[in-house]
Design an enzyme around this catalytic site. Structure first.
Site, short mmCIF file in Angstrom:
data_model
loop_
_atom_site.label_atom_id
_atom_site.label_comp_id
_atom_site.label_asym_id
_atom_site.label_seq_id
_atom_site.Cartn_x
_atom_site.Cartn_y
_atom_site.Cartn_z
N CYS A 25 0.83 -1.21 0.00
CA CYS A 25 0.00 0.00 0.00
C CYS A 25 0.86 1.26 0.00
O CYS A 25 1.83 1.35 0.73
CB CYS A 25 -0.89 0.01 1.23
SG CYS A 25 -2.06 -1.32 1.18
N ALA A 62 -2.89 -3.26 -2.59
CA ALA A 62 -4.28 -3.59 -2.26
C ALA A 62 -5.18 -2.49 -2.79
O ALA A 62 -5.12 -1.34 -2.33
CB ALA A 62 -4.43 -3.71 -0.75
N GLN A 104 -3.87 -6.42 -6.95
CA GLN A 104 -4.42 -7.11 -5.78
C GLN A 104 -5.76 -6.45 -5.44
O GLN A 104 -5.80 -5.24 -5.16
CB GLN A 104 -3.46 -7.01 -4.60
CG GLN A 104 -3.91 -7.77 -3.36
CD GLN A 104 -2.98 -7.57 -2.21
OE1 GLN A 104 -2.89 -6.46 -1.67
NE2 GLN A 104 -2.27 -8.61 -1.80
N TYR A 186 -7.13 -9.29 6.76
CA TYR A 186 -8.19 -8.50 6.14
C TYR A 186 -9.42 -9.38 6.00
O TYR A 186 -9.44 -10.51 6.51
CB TYR A 186 -7.70 -7.90 4.82
CG TYR A 186 -6.54 -6.95 5.04
CD1 TYR A 186 -5.28 -7.20 4.49
CD2 TYR A 186 -6.68 -5.84 5.87
CE1 TYR A 186 -4.21 -6.35 4.74
CE2 TYR A 186 -5.61 -5.00 6.14
CZ TYR A 186 -4.38 -5.26 5.57
OH TYR A 186 -3.31 -4.43 5.82
N ARG A 234 -3.62 -14.52 -2.39
CA ARG A 234 -2.60 -14.31 -1.36
C ARG A 234 -3.17 -14.82 -0.04
O ARG A 234 -4.32 -14.47 0.31
CB ARG A 234 -2.20 -12.85 -1.23
CG ARG A 234 -1.26 -12.61 -0.05
CD ARG A 234 -0.57 -11.27 -0.02
NE ARG A 234 0.84 -11.43 -0.45
CZ ARG A 234 1.79 -10.54 -0.20
NH1 ARG A 234 1.51 -9.41 0.44
NH2 ARG A 234 3.03 -10.75 -0.62
N LEU A 306 11.24 -10.81 3.46
CA LEU A 306 12.67 -10.57 3.71
C LEU A 306 13.55 -11.31 2.72
O LEU A 306 14.55 -11.96 3.11
CB LEU A 306 13.00 -10.92 5.17
CG LEU A 306 12.35 -9.98 6.21
CD1 LEU A 306 12.74 -10.37 7.62
CD2 LEU A 306 12.70 -8.52 5.94
N GLY A 328 9.22 -6.98 -1.65
CA GLY A 328 8.42 -5.85 -1.18
C GLY A 328 9.32 -4.66 -0.91
O GLY A 328 9.75 -3.95 -1.83
N ARG A 329 9.70 -4.52 0.36
CA ARG A 329 10.49 -3.34 0.74
C ARG A 329 11.81 -3.25 -0.01
O ARG A 329 12.29 -2.15 -0.29
CB ARG A 329 10.73 -3.36 2.26
CG ARG A 329 9.49 -2.91 3.05
CD ARG A 329 9.54 -3.32 4.48
NE ARG A 329 9.39 -4.77 4.61
CZ ARG A 329 9.23 -5.39 5.77
NH1 ARG A 329 9.23 -4.69 6.89
NH2 ARG A 329 9.07 -6.70 5.82
C1 LIG Z 1 -2.17 -4.20 2.35
C2 LIG Z 1 -1.05 -4.49 2.96
C3 LIG Z 1 -0.82 -5.86 3.44
O1 LIG Z 1 -1.26 -6.79 2.77
O2 LIG Z 1 -0.15 -5.99 4.47
C4 LIG Z 1 0.05 -3.53 3.15
C5 LIG Z 1 -0.17 -2.41 3.94
C6 LIG Z 1 0.89 -1.52 4.10
C7 LIG Z 1 2.12 -1.75 3.48
C8 LIG Z 1 2.31 -2.90 2.72
C9 LIG Z 1 1.28 -3.82 2.54
#
Ligand SMILES: C=C(C(=O)O)c1ccccc1
Length: 359
Positions: A25, A62, A104, A186, A234, A306, A328-329
């Site tokens: 996000c 998302a 997503q 979620y 996912r 990671l 990701g990061r």
């Molecule tokens: C929708 C997120 C998730 O699936 O954890 C999310 C939220 C904030 C940053 C990264 C990913």
């Protein structure tokens, strides 16, 4: 040769490599008014950079199937045609760079209506464009969160319809992969987990009942998503709550059912359902869960968590633990990670022309 840079074909889509971008996000859309949830320059530049950097498949953050399904008021949405128009600019550029555009589609459930992470992520009230979240049961995510509205069966069916409408709009927006967000506590994950799902109707209690909503959403999306395009799911393989939560055993059972219902690949993450759990963080700490699904079922999997080094990513594939890796990061830190990894592994990143010529 590097497994990481071998193309991968799912139905009619050939992804040029196994370096994929996980949904993250950005909380960078407008929160209210005619441009609520509409992609802007931030989103274009963000995804364009990772496509130019050689990422083979980009799964967009998302993107909410309804306003109340947003995690924060600033989330992207795909509940109207204005949003579709803005997203076409992103998918067009990604395809021109040879990256596969994925999206997503998500509903945040009881974790909805919270502030941006860098503002603390706390629940926001109506004064800050917030709303009352919904969930399978009137059980808040944490003490600091409001009690969510317990969904009726009719309201559940309405949300299933919103997921299908989101998939239709994703097609119109030019995406070639849809990923249903069933992870991280979620809405869909809240139905799976007995920790959050206390229902006594046909959506709660047994494994069959707790997985009913997830499978109904998959069926509704598959019914409108073209046969020739891939559908991902996912999942959080575990809530890290032992038997009190969703378990890895249940993940293997559900993986088989998801494949029967037309899911082409499982994106295997963990956690997010309950705060304060003890997660053994470390390089590739979630890979064993992807590896287990891959070993015990025939459903392709992507590993995430990671994964930061080219050799590390290459080993995951070479060891047969996953079919692709999701960054990701690390991709936030380095949009050109794929190109750097190709150099380090002595592989080449082919241009779109080369893909077409060599197949
Ligand atoms: C929708 C997120 C998730 O699936 O954890 C999310 C939220 C904030 C940053 C990264 C990913």
């Amino acid at each position: 040769f590097a497994a990481l840079f071998e193309p991968y074909t799912l139905r009619s889509v050939t992804v040029p490599n196994r370096v994929w971008m996980a949904a993250m996000c950005q909380y960078s859309a407008e929160a209210f008014g005619p441009n609520a949830g509409v992609a802007n320059d931030w989103h274009f530049a963000h995804y364009a950079a990772r496509a130019t950097g050689g990422t083979g498949l980009i799964i967009q953050e998302a993107t909410a199937v309804s306003p109340e399904g947003r995690i924060s008021p600033y989330d992207l949405g795909i509940w109207n045609d204005t949003q579709v128009e803005a997203l076409r600019r992103i998918t067009g550029f990604l395809k021109a760079r040879g990256a596969v555009p994925g999206i997503q589609i998500a509903h945040a459930g009881r974790k909805a209506s919270t502030d941006r992470t860098w503002k603390g992520g706390a629940p926001v009230g109506a004064d800050a464009h917030g709303w009352q979240p919904v969930a399978p049961s009137a059980v808040p995510f944490a003490e600091s969160h409001p009690v969510p509205h317990e969904l009726t069966a009719d309201e559940i069916a309405q949300i299933t319809g919103q997921f299908a409408a989101a998939a239709e709009r994703a097609l119109a927006a030019g995406y070639e992969v849809v990923e249903i967000h069933g992870a991280h506590g979620y809405l869909i994950g809240e139905f799976l987990s007995p920790h959050s799902n206390r229902r006594t109707d046909s959506y709660g209690g047994s494994f069959e009942n707790r997985t009913r909503f997830a499978l109904e959403v998959v069926d509704a999306v598959r019914a409108v998503w073209p046969e020739e395009l891939p559908l991902f799911f996912r999942i959080s393989a575990t809530d890290w709550l032992e038997e009190e939560g969703w378990t890895a055993d249940e993940t293997v059972r559900l993986a088989r059912l998801l494949q029967e219902h037309g899911v082409d690949l499982l994106d295997v993450s963990t956690g997010g359902l309950a705060p304060g759990v003890n997660i053994p963080l470390g390089p590739g700490y979630q890979v064993p869960f992807a590896a287990r699904v891959k070993a015990e079922t025939t459903l392709p999997v992507a590993a995430v968590g990671l994964i930061t080094e080219p050799e590390q990513a290459e080993k995951i594939l070479a060891n047969g633990e996953a079919d692709a890796v999701l960054l990701g990061r690390e991709l936030l830190r380095d949009p050109f990670w794929a190109r750097r990894a190709a150099d380090e592994l002595g592989a080449e990143i082919r241009t779109p022309e080369q893909y077409h010529r060599s197949w």
